[in-house]
Structure formats: structure tokens, C-alpha cells
Design an enzyme around this catalytic site. Sequence first.
Site, mmCIF file in Angstrom:
data_model
loop_
_atom_site.group_PDB
_atom_site.id
_atom_site.type_symbol
_atom_site.label_atom_id
_atom_site.label_comp_id
_atom_site.label_asym_id
_atom_site.label_seq_id
_atom_site.Cartn_x
_atom_site.Cartn_y
_atom_site.Cartn_z
ATOM 1 N N HIS A 103 0.839 -1.195 0.000
ATOM 2 C CA HIS A 103 0.000 0.000 0.000
ATOM 3 C C HIS A 103 0.872 1.244 0.000
ATOM 4 O O HIS A 103 1.972 1.255 0.533
ATOM 5 C CB HIS A 103 -0.984 0.013 1.170
ATOM 6 C CG HIS A 103 -0.385 -0.089 2.529
ATOM 7 N ND1 HIS A 103 0.177 -1.252 3.023
ATOM 8 C CD2 HIS A 103 -0.262 0.828 3.515
ATOM 9 C CE1 HIS A 103 0.608 -1.044 4.261
ATOM 10 N NE2 HIS A 103 0.362 0.217 4.577
ATOM 11 N N HIS A 105 0.642 5.393 0.785
ATOM 12 C CA HIS A 105 -0.094 6.443 1.479
ATOM 13 C C HIS A 105 0.021 7.738 0.684
ATOM 14 O O HIS A 105 1.122 8.125 0.302
ATOM 15 C CB HIS A 105 0.516 6.712 2.860
ATOM 16 C CG HIS A 105 0.502 5.558 3.790
ATOM 17 N ND1 HIS A 105 -0.364 5.477 4.854
ATOM 18 C CD2 HIS A 105 1.269 4.439 3.846
ATOM 19 C CE1 HIS A 105 -0.136 4.364 5.525
ATOM 20 N NE2 HIS A 105 0.854 3.715 4.925
#
Length: 141
Positions: A103, A105
Site C-alpha cells: 500500500h 499512502h
Amino acid sequence: MTAYDPNNVFAKILRGEIPCFKVYEDAKTFAFLDIMPRAPGHTLIIPKAPARNLLDVQPDDLAEVIRTAQKIAIAAKTAFAADGVTLTQFSEAAGGQEVFHLHVHIIPRHVGVAMKPPASVKEDMAVLKQHADKLAAALDQ
């Protein structure tokens, strides 16, 4: 390298087993708000393909994540009248990774305003809904 765990929280979000505040989805990526944002509009972008982190993701999947990250960053800067954005990605526990599904951010930033510490304050769900709607609207422009 440790194997990918299909029961990680982000895999469960992808399967619809855990709710989230989705802001964007395409064939290869999914973007949703962090429930403990470091700043308003803090968004996570994940690949739909299983990937533990930067160290094992397929290059084509990584390229799609970065394309989506750019799209979200541009929309977040507009939606939150930000002066800039912070992009972060952590790989493995020693690198700061806590959820072992790749992931990225995207955190909208304002000059002179510090980010909250990581995973420090769970945001009110009504506020997250407002932020998700605001960001999704900016993506539609």
C-alpha cells in the site's frame, strides 16, 4: 521472503469482508481512506493482485498503483486545498510496514501543519464519509 497472507486486513477489504471509505477503484487498484489519518484526506492505494510489499509486487501491478497514487494525489491536493502531498510506502516490519499487503499512502499537506503520529487517532466515521465524498468528487472533475 515471507509468503503473502490472503487474510490480511486489506485483502479482506478488497473482498468486501471489512467496510471502508472507498474513493477510487479500477481494474487493477483500489483506494480508500485511512481510518487513522495523519491528515484529512489520507488515502491508501493498494493493488488488487496479491503483493506483500514493494519487494515482491509484479512490476506491472506496481506501475498501476503509482498511476493511481498520482491520480489520488492530484485530486487530494485540490479537494483539501493542500499545499502539497506526502507519499509513503513501507516494506517489511523493519521498514515500518504493519499491514502486509502493498500500500501507498497519499497524505495532503499544508504548510506549517504537522501530521498526526501514525496510527494515533481513529477518525469519526461521519468525518471520513465527508472526506471520501469530497475526494471522490474531485476525482470526477
